[in-house]
Design a protein around this motif. Structure first.
Motif, PDB file in Angstrom:
ATOM      1  N   LEU A   1       4.128   5.312  -9.727  1.00 47.27           N
ATOM      2  CA  LEU A   1       5.584   5.210  -9.530  1.00 47.27           C
ATOM      3  C   LEU A   1       5.974   3.882  -8.895  1.00 47.27           C
ATOM      4  N   GLN A   2       5.171   3.386  -7.954  1.00 46.35           N
ATOM      5  CA  GLN A   2       5.458   2.072  -7.379  1.00 46.35           C
ATOM      6  C   GLN A   2       5.430   1.003  -8.466  1.00 46.35           C
ATOM      7  N   ALA A   3       4.472   1.110  -9.374  1.00 45.67           N
ATOM      8  CA  ALA A   3       4.370   0.144 -10.468  1.00 45.67           C
ATOM      9  C   ALA A   3       5.585   0.210 -11.391  1.00 45.67           C
ATOM     10  N   ARG A   4       6.261   1.355 -11.396  1.00 47.58           N
ATOM     11  CA  ARG A   4       7.454   1.527 -12.242  1.00 47.58           C
ATOM     12  C   ARG A   4       8.749   1.287 -11.479  1.00 47.58           C
ATOM     13  N   GLY A   5       8.649   0.735 -10.271  1.00 46.75           N
ATOM     14  CA  GLY A   5       9.846   0.328  -9.553  1.00 46.75           C
ATOM     15  C   GLY A   5      10.357   1.279  -8.491  1.00 46.75           C
TER      16      GLY A   5
ATOM     17  N   ALA B   1       0.850  -1.186   0.000  1.00 47.83           N
ATOM     18  CA  ALA B   1       0.000   0.000   0.000  1.00 47.83           C
ATOM     19  C   ALA B   1       0.887   1.238   0.000  1.00 47.83           C
ATOM     20  N   LEU B   2       0.403   2.269  -0.623  1.00 50.80           N
ATOM     21  CA  LEU B   2       1.140   3.526  -0.640  1.00 50.80           C
ATOM     22  C   LEU B   2       1.106   4.122   0.763  1.00 50.80           C
ATOM     23  N   ARG B   3       2.270   4.438   1.286  1.00 46.60           N
ATOM     24  CA  ARG B   3       2.356   5.010   2.628  1.00 46.60           C
ATOM     25  C   ARG B   3       2.020   6.495   2.596  1.00 46.60           C
ATOM     26  N   THR B   4       1.419   6.960   3.668  1.00 44.29           N
ATOM     27  CA  THR B   4       1.113   8.380   3.787  1.00 44.29           C
ATOM     28  C   THR B   4       1.922   8.968   4.930  1.00 44.29           C
ATOM     29  N   LEU B   5       2.007  10.295   4.924  1.00 48.00           N
ATOM     30  CA  LEU B   5       2.556  10.977   6.079  1.00 48.00           C
ATOM     31  C   LEU B   5       1.726  12.234   6.297  1.00 48.00           C
TER      32      LEU B   5
END
Length: 163
Positions: A106-110, A24-28
């Motif tokens: 971006l996660q999908a692109r590494g 999962a994409l982390r948030t801050l």
């Protein structure tokens, strides 16, 4: 029926498919980003902070230390060359929807170390720097009140009071 730009089907964006399974994409939070930017200023951390809004939005108000790289450039692939996949990355937009989409892309692109600002620049204004103009919020409210057209050209009706 309420008409609002984010309620139109063509404005609903889903995260890009193909992200790392189970990641999962982390948030801050805005205060966490403020601390991270202070640490970057002191040379304690290396992080790239990227605003994925469009130029006109960025020109209205910006988080100090963030650079502009619109989501449209990431979608087309043109903006990817200016990013280092090995460098920690924090994305932000107005409220968090576009930065979440950009992060998934971006996660999908590494890109492994990607986070996004929960609540976007509006959270930054509310929680970190209220001196910044909340012009985006004001512009959206004015558009709703006036019944102006949406970005897609549809007429946005003013909010009606619930009875």
């Amino acid at each position: 029926m309420r008409a609002h730009p984010t309620r139109h089907a063509e404005h609903r964006r889903r995260p890009a498919p193909g992200g790392q399974p189970g990641t999962a994409l982390r948030t801050l939070s805005a205060p966490e980003l403020a601390a991270l930017l202070s640490a970057r200023e002191r040379g304690e951390v290396d992080v790239d902070v990227v605003d994925v809004r469009e130029r006109a939005e960025h020109d209205l108000v910006a988080i100090p230390g963030a650079r502009l790289l619109p989501l449209s450039g990431l979608r087309s692939g043109e903006g990817l060359a200016s990013l280092d996949p090995a460098r920690p990355l924090v994305l932000h937009c107005k409220v968090g929807q576009r930065s979440a989409e950009a992060g998934a892309l971006l996660q999908a692109r590494g890109f492994a170390d990607v986070r996004h600002l929960a609540g976007g620049i509006l959270a930054w204004i509310d929680e970190v720097d209220p001196s910044l103009p909340a012009t985006e919020r004001s512009a959206l409210s004015a558009r709703r009140r006036s019944g102006a057209t949406c970005r897609c050209g549809r007429r946005s009706s003013p909010r009606r009071a619930r009875r």
